[in-house]
Design a protein around this motif. Structure first.
Motif, PDB file in Angstrom:
ATOM      1  N   THR A   1       4.651   8.815 -17.920  1.00 57.44           N
ATOM      2  CA  THR A   1       4.300  10.239 -17.903  1.00 57.44           C
ATOM      3  C   THR A   1       5.555  10.730 -16.971  1.00 57.44           C
ATOM      4  O   THR A   1       5.447  10.434 -15.866  1.00 57.44           O
ATOM      5  CB  THR A   1       3.038  10.684 -17.634  1.00 57.44           C
ATOM      6  OG1 THR A   1       2.082   9.974 -18.611  1.00 57.44           O
ATOM      7  CG2 THR A   1       3.039  12.084 -17.704  1.00 57.44           C
TER       8      THR A   1
ATOM      9  N   ALA B   1       1.855   4.872 -21.686  1.00 61.53           N
ATOM     10  CA  ALA B   1       0.892   5.674 -22.284  1.00 61.53           C
ATOM     11  C   ALA B   1      -0.283   5.943 -21.161  1.00 61.53           C
ATOM     12  O   ALA B   1      -0.459   4.916 -20.304  1.00 61.53           O
ATOM     13  CB  ALA B   1      -0.074   5.712 -23.540  1.00 61.53           C
ATOM     14  N   PRO B   2      -0.596   7.299 -20.804  1.00 63.01           N
ATOM     15  CA  PRO B   2      -1.532   7.246 -19.749  1.00 63.01           C
ATOM     16  C   PRO B   2      -3.026   6.667 -19.954  1.00 63.01           C
ATOM     17  O   PRO B   2      -3.286   6.505 -21.111  1.00 63.01           O
ATOM     18  CB  PRO B   2      -1.692   8.946 -19.525  1.00 63.01           C
ATOM     19  CG  PRO B   2      -1.282   9.461 -20.887  1.00 63.01           C
ATOM     20  CD  PRO B   2      -0.218   8.482 -21.384  1.00 63.01           C
TER      21      PRO B   2
ATOM     22  N   SER C   1      -5.765   9.181 -16.557  1.00 68.71           N
ATOM     23  CA  SER C   1      -5.212  10.627 -16.811  1.00 68.71           C
ATOM     24  C   SER C   1      -6.463  11.632 -16.962  1.00 68.71           C
ATOM     25  O   SER C   1      -7.315  11.199 -17.589  1.00 68.71           O
ATOM     26  CB  SER C   1      -4.242  10.645 -18.180  1.00 68.71           C
ATOM     27  OG  SER C   1      -4.308  11.817 -18.755  1.00 68.71           O
TER      28      SER C   1
ATOM     29  N   VAL D   1      -2.952  14.841 -20.352  1.00 64.75           N
ATOM     30  CA  VAL D   1      -1.721  15.075 -20.216  1.00 64.75           C
ATOM     31  C   VAL D   1      -1.471  16.097 -21.793  1.00 64.75           C
ATOM     32  O   VAL D   1      -0.255  16.654 -21.583  1.00 64.75           O
ATOM     33  CB  VAL D   1      -0.607  14.030 -20.475  1.00 64.75           C
ATOM     34  CG1 VAL D   1      -0.758  13.350 -18.840  1.00 64.75           C
ATOM     35  CG2 VAL D   1      -0.632  13.265 -21.512  1.00 64.75           C
TER      36      VAL D   1
ATOM     37  N   GLY E   1       3.978  16.201 -16.999  1.00 70.30           N
ATOM     38  CA  GLY E   1       2.895  15.896 -17.524  1.00 70.30           C
ATOM     39  C   GLY E   1       1.965  15.011 -16.725  1.00 70.30           C
ATOM     40  O   GLY E   1       0.769  14.768 -17.108  1.00 70.30           O
ATOM     41  N   TRP E   2       2.367  14.746 -15.585  1.00 67.77           N
ATOM     42  CA  TRP E   2       1.550  13.782 -14.765  1.00 67.77           C
ATOM     43  C   TRP E   2       0.245  14.518 -14.138  1.00 67.77           C
ATOM     44  O   TRP E   2       0.398  15.704 -14.024  1.00 67.77           O
ATOM     45  CB  TRP E   2       2.210  13.574 -13.356  1.00 67.77           C
ATOM     46  CG  TRP E   2       1.765  12.459 -12.611  1.00 67.77           C
ATOM     47  CD1 TRP E   2       0.979  11.241 -13.107  1.00 67.77           C
ATOM     48  CD2 TRP E   2       1.930  11.991 -11.066  1.00 67.77           C
ATOM     49  NE1 TRP E   2       0.889  10.554 -11.752  1.00 67.77           N
ATOM     50  CE2 TRP E   2       1.294  10.934 -10.705  1.00 67.77           C
ATOM     51  CE3 TRP E   2       2.539  12.858 -10.253  1.00 67.77           C
ATOM     52  CZ2 TRP E   2       1.158  10.671  -9.414  1.00 67.77           C
ATOM     53  CZ3 TRP E   2       2.566  12.507  -8.830  1.00 67.77           C
ATOM     54  CH2 TRP E   2       2.077  11.313  -8.493  1.00 67.77           C
TER      55      TRP E   2
END
Length: 271
Positions: A154, A241-242, A2, A5, A158-159
Motif C-alpha cells: 500500500t 494486499a493489506p 488495515s 484502504v 492509502g496506508w
C-alpha cells in the motif's frame, strides 16, 4: 493490518459531522471521530461473528505468496464500536505474549533491533505504529513509510496510519502536524501472531491503548495488523494486499480476550 484502504472506509468530514450530530458519548466522538476506529463503524459484521486466526496459518515451511495473502486477508472477529471504550477487566485474565524490547534506533527515528522471530515482528510493528500516531505529523508519517514499507504494498496515501493521521488533524482543525498543546500517547497492551510463512514472514497484530488530549482527555483501544517481512536484519512492512482489520477492544476486557488478544509482557515478566 488495515483499517480499510478502500474509499468508503476513510473517515471523511461528512461522516465525522454525522457522527457528532448523532450525540455519541464524548469519549467516543473525540477518538472515533478523529479517525482511530473507522473500520468497525463502517464495516458492521453479523452478530456472533467470532472467527479467530486459523491455526493452519502458522507455517514453518514457506508456502508462497498465495498462502500469505490468504493469511493476511482472513477475517478476524468483528466487534461493536463501544468495545473499544474503557471498561472493567475480565474476571479471568487471558493468556500473555512476551514481546522483546528494542535495542537501538533505526531509520526515521523508529526503535528497532528486534529479533528474527514472530514476536520480534510484533515489537517492530508496534514501534512503527507508535512513531506515526504519537508524532501526528504528515511529514514524519511519510518518512516512516518510506523507510519501513517494502515496495509492492500500500502506498503512503492509502496506508491506514496515514489516514488516521489525516483524519485526526483534519477533525481537530490542525495543520499538517499535532498542535503543541495537544498530545497523543500510544501504549501497546496486547498482541497476537495471526500467521507465519517460514521464518521471514509474519502477519503481526497489535492492540494499543490510545490516549488523546485535545481540550480534554479521551481513551480507547485500537487494533492494527500488518504483514511483516524480514529484510536486511530488520522487520519491515511486507509487500502485498493489506491485512484484514483487527478488532479494536479495550485491553484486558472480556471481549478483548474473546477476540484472541494476548496480554503484552516482556520476556521474564511474571516468572
Amino acid at each position: 493490518m488495515s483499517i480499510g484502504v478502500q474509499g468508503e472506509q476513510a473517515w471523511g468530514r461528512g461522516r465525522l459531522l454525522a457522527v457528532l450530530a448523532g450525540g455519541l458519548a464524548a469519549v467516543l466522538t473525540v477518538l472515533v471521530g478523529l479517525g482511530f476506529a473507522v473500520y468497525f463503524l463502517l464495516r458492521p459484521g453479523p452478530n456472533g461473528d467470532t472467527r479467530q486466526p486459523d491455526p493452519d496459518a502458522f507455517a514453518t515451511q514457506q508456502r508462497g505468496q498465495q498462502h500469505r495473502e490468504q493469511v493476511a486477508a482472513a477475517p478476524m472477529m468483528q466487534v461493536p464500536a463501544d468495545a473499544a471504550l474503557p471498561t472493567g477487566p475480565a474476571a479471568v485474565p487471558g493468556p500473555a505474549i512476551a514481546i522483546p524490547a528494542a535495542t537501538t534506533v533505526g531509520p526515521a527515528e523508529v526503535p528497532t533491533g528486534f529479533p528474527h522471530t514472530p514476536e520480534g515482528a510484533v515489537g517492530q510493528l508496534a514501534a512503527i505504529e507508535q512513531a506515526v500516531l504519537q508524532g501526528m505529523s504528515i511529514r514524519q508519517t511519510g518518512a516512516v513509510h518510506r523507510r519501513w514499507a517494502l515496495p509492492g504494498g500500500t502506498g503512503v496515501a492509502g496506508w491506514p496510519l496515514t489516514r488516521n493521521v489525516q483524519a485526526f488533524l483534519g477533525a481537530a482543525g490542525m495543520g499538517d502536524r499535532l498542535d503543541p498543546t495537544s498530545t497523543v500517547v500510544v501504549t501497546p497492551k496486547a498482541a497476537l501472531v495471526k500467521g507465519t510463512d517460514g521464518p521471514d514472514w509474519v502477519t503481526a497484530c497489535v492492540l494499543v491503548q490510545v490516549r488523546a488530549t485535545v481540550d480534554r482527555e479521551s481513551r480507547m483501544g485500537y487494533g492494527y495488523c500488518e504483514a511483516m517481512a524480514w529484510r536486511g536484519r530488520r522487520w519491515m512492512i511486507a509487500p502485498g494486499a493489506p491485512a484484514a482489520p483487527a478488532p479494536s477492544t479495550w485491553p484486558g476486557s472480556d471481549i478483548s480476550k474473546k477476540a484472541g488478544w494476548r496480554t503484552w509482557t516482556t520476556p521474564g515478566e511474571g516468572a
